[in-house]
Scaffold this motif. Structure first.
Motif, PDB file in Angstrom:
ATOM      1  N   GLY A 136      36.329 -15.657  -5.512  1.00  0.00           N
ATOM      2  CA  GLY A 136      36.623 -14.671  -4.570  1.00  0.00           C
ATOM      3  C   GLY A 136      36.254 -13.308  -4.980  1.00  0.00           C
ATOM      4  N   ARG A 137      36.358 -11.684  -4.514  1.00  0.00           N
ATOM      5  CA  ARG A 137      35.249 -10.997  -4.469  1.00  0.00           C
ATOM      6  C   ARG A 137      36.597  -9.961  -5.707  1.00  0.00           C
ATOM      7  N   SER A 138      37.919 -10.688  -5.774  1.00  0.00           N
ATOM      8  CA  SER A 138      38.340  -9.638  -7.156  1.00  0.00           C
ATOM      9  C   SER A 138      38.438 -10.470  -8.032  1.00  0.00           C
ATOM     10  N   GLU A 139      38.216  -9.986  -9.718  1.00  0.00           N
ATOM     11  CA  GLU A 139      38.274 -10.598 -10.742  1.00  0.00           C
ATOM     12  C   GLU A 139      40.038 -10.746 -10.830  1.00  0.00           C
ATOM     13  N   GLU A 140      40.983  -9.962 -10.080  1.00  0.00           N
ATOM     14  CA  GLU A 140      42.467  -9.902 -10.850  1.00  0.00           C
ATOM     15  C   GLU A 140      43.256 -10.574  -9.828  1.00  0.00           C
ATOM     16  N   LYS A 141      42.761 -11.040  -8.619  1.00  0.00           N
ATOM     17  CA  LYS A 141      43.324 -12.132  -8.205  1.00  0.00           C
ATOM     18  C   LYS A 141      43.398 -13.347  -8.373  1.00  0.00           C
ATOM     19  N   LEU A 142      41.447 -13.871  -8.259  1.00  0.00           N
ATOM     20  CA  LEU A 142      42.014 -15.045  -8.944  1.00  0.00           C
ATOM     21  C   LEU A 142      42.576 -15.162 -10.653  1.00  0.00           C
ATOM     22  N   ALA A 143      42.209 -14.191 -11.552  1.00  0.00           N
ATOM     23  CA  ALA A 143      43.188 -14.140 -12.546  1.00  0.00           C
ATOM     24  C   ALA A 143      44.678 -15.010 -12.049  1.00  0.00           C
ATOM     25  N   ALA A 144      45.053 -13.728 -11.048  1.00  0.00           N
ATOM     26  CA  ALA A 144      46.292 -14.616 -10.694  1.00  0.00           C
ATOM     27  C   ALA A 144      46.480 -15.389  -9.860  1.00  0.00           C
ATOM     28  N   LEU A 145      45.470 -16.121  -9.241  1.00  0.00           N
ATOM     29  CA  LEU A 145      45.549 -16.991  -8.693  1.00  0.00           C
ATOM     30  C   LEU A 145      45.975 -18.252  -9.707  1.00  0.00           C
ATOM     31  N   ARG A 146      44.800 -17.736 -10.711  1.00  0.00           N
ATOM     32  CA  ARG A 146      44.437 -19.104 -11.505  1.00  0.00           C
ATOM     33  C   ARG A 146      45.784 -19.528 -12.871  1.00  0.00           C
ATOM     34  N   ALA A 147      46.536 -18.324 -12.849  1.00  0.00           N
ATOM     35  CA  ALA A 147      47.126 -18.375 -13.343  1.00  0.00           C
ATOM     36  C   ALA A 147      49.012 -19.256 -12.689  1.00  0.00           C
ATOM     37  N   GLU A 148      48.706 -19.333 -11.702  1.00  0.00           N
ATOM     38  CA  GLU A 148      49.783 -19.345 -10.802  1.00  0.00           C
ATOM     39  C   GLU A 148      49.326 -20.784 -10.597  1.00  0.00           C
ATOM     40  N   LEU A 149      48.286 -21.443 -10.657  1.00  0.00           N
ATOM     41  CA  LEU A 149      48.154 -22.490 -10.718  1.00  0.00           C
ATOM     42  C   LEU A 149      47.728 -23.434 -12.049  1.00  0.00           C
ATOM     43  N   ALA A 150      47.669 -22.997 -13.035  1.00  0.00           N
ATOM     44  CA  ALA A 150      48.833 -23.314 -14.647  1.00  0.00           C
ATOM     45  C   ALA A 150      49.594 -23.571 -14.054  1.00  0.00           C
ATOM     46  N   GLN A 151      50.887 -22.888 -13.973  1.00  0.00           N
ATOM     47  CA  GLN A 151      52.262 -22.977 -14.195  1.00  0.00           C
ATOM     48  C   GLN A 151      52.379 -24.111 -12.631  1.00  0.00           C
ATOM     49  N   LYS A 152      51.856 -24.195 -11.839  1.00  0.00           N
ATOM     50  CA  LYS A 152      52.485 -25.741 -11.009  1.00  0.00           C
ATOM     51  C   LYS A 152      51.666 -26.486 -11.205  1.00  0.00           C
ATOM     52  N   PHE A 153      50.761 -26.578 -11.202  1.00  0.00           N
ATOM     53  CA  PHE A 153      50.134 -27.826 -11.726  1.00  0.00           C
ATOM     54  C   PHE A 153      48.794 -28.014 -13.206  1.00  0.00           C
ATOM     55  N   PRO A 154      49.882 -28.049 -13.831  1.00  0.00           N
ATOM     56  CA  PRO A 154      49.238 -28.183 -14.949  1.00  0.00           C
ATOM     57  C   PRO A 154      47.950 -29.280 -16.134  1.00  0.00           C
ATOM     58  N   ARG A 155      47.952 -29.829 -15.064  1.00  0.00           N
ATOM     59  CA  ARG A 155      46.973 -30.715 -15.162  1.00  0.00           C
ATOM     60  C   ARG A 155      45.595 -31.245 -14.322  1.00  0.00           C
ATOM     61  N   ILE A 156      45.054 -29.707 -13.768  1.00  0.00           N
ATOM     62  CA  ILE A 156      44.441 -30.097 -12.996  1.00  0.00           C
ATOM     63  C   ILE A 156      43.075 -29.146 -13.654  1.00  0.00           C
ATOM     64  N   LEU A 157      41.979 -29.242 -13.227  1.00  0.00           N
ATOM     65  CA  LEU A 157      41.096 -28.721 -13.793  1.00  0.00           C
ATOM     66  C   LEU A 157      41.006 -27.701 -13.060  1.00  0.00           C
ATOM     67  N   VAL A 158      40.412 -25.867 -13.611  1.00  0.00           N
ATOM     68  CA  VAL A 158      40.402 -24.635 -12.475  1.00  0.00           C
ATOM     69  C   VAL A 158      40.016 -23.913 -13.448  1.00  0.00           C
ATOM     70  N   ASP A 159      38.608 -23.631 -12.405  1.00  0.00           N
ATOM     71  CA  ASP A 159      37.836 -22.484 -12.930  1.00  0.00           C
ATOM     72  C   ASP A 159      36.988 -21.802 -12.270  1.00  0.00           C
ATOM     73  N   THR A 160      37.188 -20.221 -11.942  1.00  0.00           N
ATOM     74  CA  THR A 160      37.397 -19.286 -11.100  1.00  0.00           C
ATOM     75  C   THR A 160      35.858 -18.804 -11.547  1.00  0.00           C
ATOM     76  N   TYR A 161      35.019 -17.886 -10.677  1.00  0.00           N
ATOM     77  CA  TYR A 161      34.137 -16.910 -10.796  1.00  0.00           C
ATOM     78  C   TYR A 161      34.235 -16.064  -9.724  1.00  0.00           C
ATOM     79  N   VAL A 162      34.267 -14.463 -10.039  1.00  0.00           N
ATOM     80  CA  VAL A 162      33.977 -13.732  -8.845  1.00  0.00           C
ATOM     81  C   VAL A 162      32.545 -13.335  -8.389  1.00  0.00           C
ATOM     82  N   CYS A 163      32.159 -13.345  -7.496  1.00  0.00           N
ATOM     83  CA  CYS A 163      31.224 -13.691  -6.540  1.00  0.00           C
ATOM     84  C   CYS A 163      31.243 -12.449  -5.235  1.00  0.00           C
ATOM     85  N   ASP A 164      30.330 -11.873  -5.181  1.00  0.00           N
ATOM     86  CA  ASP A 164      30.179 -10.766  -3.714  1.00  0.00           C
ATOM     87  C   ASP A 164      29.038 -12.096  -3.060  1.00  0.00           C
ATOM     88  N   LEU A 165      29.417 -12.556  -1.934  1.00  0.00           N
ATOM     89  CA  LEU A 165      29.002 -13.998  -1.082  1.00  0.00           C
ATOM     90  C   LEU A 165      27.972 -13.149  -0.147  1.00  0.00           C
TER      91      LEU A 165
END
Length: 268
Positions: free
Chosen positions: A38-67
């Motif tokens: 996504g375009r926002s580092e802040e929003k991606l970080a928040a999303l990743r944190a939410e996923l870590a809390q709800k789905f701690p076993r899945i692998l998640v990586d993020t990358y800020v990108c202006d498509l």
């Protein structure tokens, strides 16, 4: 579903948007490793944190990108290759629903909308095909607005139509090669507050067409598993894509112009 996608990541563009998030969480429920952009580092970080809390076993990586920027996409592609990730599912969700008379566009906004709606999806798809897992699913969000030319929504309509045309053709090129390609043409989706107001302002027509992000995602993932070429979620959207064709195109466009000339939005 997890077995079907073993050995690869699900890449979701526009992951922090309403529809993108719905794709992310539905795929997370199945245990799919996720690569989110996504375009926002802040929003991606928040999303990743939410996923870590709800789905701690899945692998998640993020990358800020202006498509819309070729260099930004190239940097993300290099990162994915360096990590050794293979792509098992690509969800082309990112888009810009700018709506106004063409004369009101700036050159900057014109290029932006074309690039994010069409060029980005094609670029991501090229990369995913070249770095795919044993099997690959590609889900692309177009729009029911692309079925007919739409005055006052002309660029959006044309760019979404281009997606349907491209991915329908690409599907045939990759037939029988372990790649499933489905294009989605939803009507209104209950996402941002301004979009919800727009839907409600259309009265019964808007309410019949509109669906929740969760509904769209559920139907989309089911459609690509079945390798359907095209999905128009909801009976009303199937109806309005076909029934008005009994009228001359000029009549249809005049009707569309009367409706859409009263609405203007630019949230990007």
């Amino acid at each position: 579903m997890a077995e079907e996608l073993a050995g690869g990541y699900t890449l979701v563009s526009g992951a922090t948007g309403y529809l993108g998030r719905a794709f992310v969480f539905e795929c997370a429920k199945a245990g799919a490793p996720l690569f989110l952009t996504g375009r926002s580092e802040e929003k991606l970080a928040a999303l990743r944190a939410e996923l870590a809390q709800k789905f701690p076993r899945i692998l998640v990586d993020t990358y800020v990108c202006d498509l819309t920027e070729e260099g930004s996409r190239a940097a993300m592609f290099s990162y994915i290759k360096e990590k050794g990730y293979r792509i098992a599912r690509l969800c082309n969700v990112a888009g810009a629903d700018i709506q106004k008379a063409f004369e009101k566009y700036t050159q900057e906004k014109l290029v932006f909308q074309c690039r994010v709606n069409f060029e980005a999806a094609v670029s991501l798809t090229k990369f995913a095909l070249e770095n795919r897992a044993e099997e690959l699913e590609i889900v692309t969000v177009a729009s029911i607005s692309g079925v007919y030319p739409m005055p006052y929504f002309a660029l959006y309509s044309a760019s979404k139509r281009a997606l349907t045309q491209f991915f329908s053709a690409l599907r045939e090129e990759w037939r029988g090669r372990g790649v499933r390609i489905t294009t989605i043409e939803p009507g209104g989706i209950y996402t941002r507050p301004d979009v919800v107001r727009n839907i409600e302002g259309q009265g019964l027509w808007g309410k019949l067409s509109a669906k929740s992000p969760e509904y769209i995602v559920e139907k989309s993932l089911a459609a690509v598993r079945k390798n359907k070429r095209l999905l128009r979620p909801g009976f009303w959207n199937k109806f309005i894509a076909i029934a008005p064709r009994v009228l001359p195109l000029s009549v249809r466009m005049r009707f569309i112009a009367r409706r859409w000339s009263k609405i203007e939005k630019d949230a990007f």
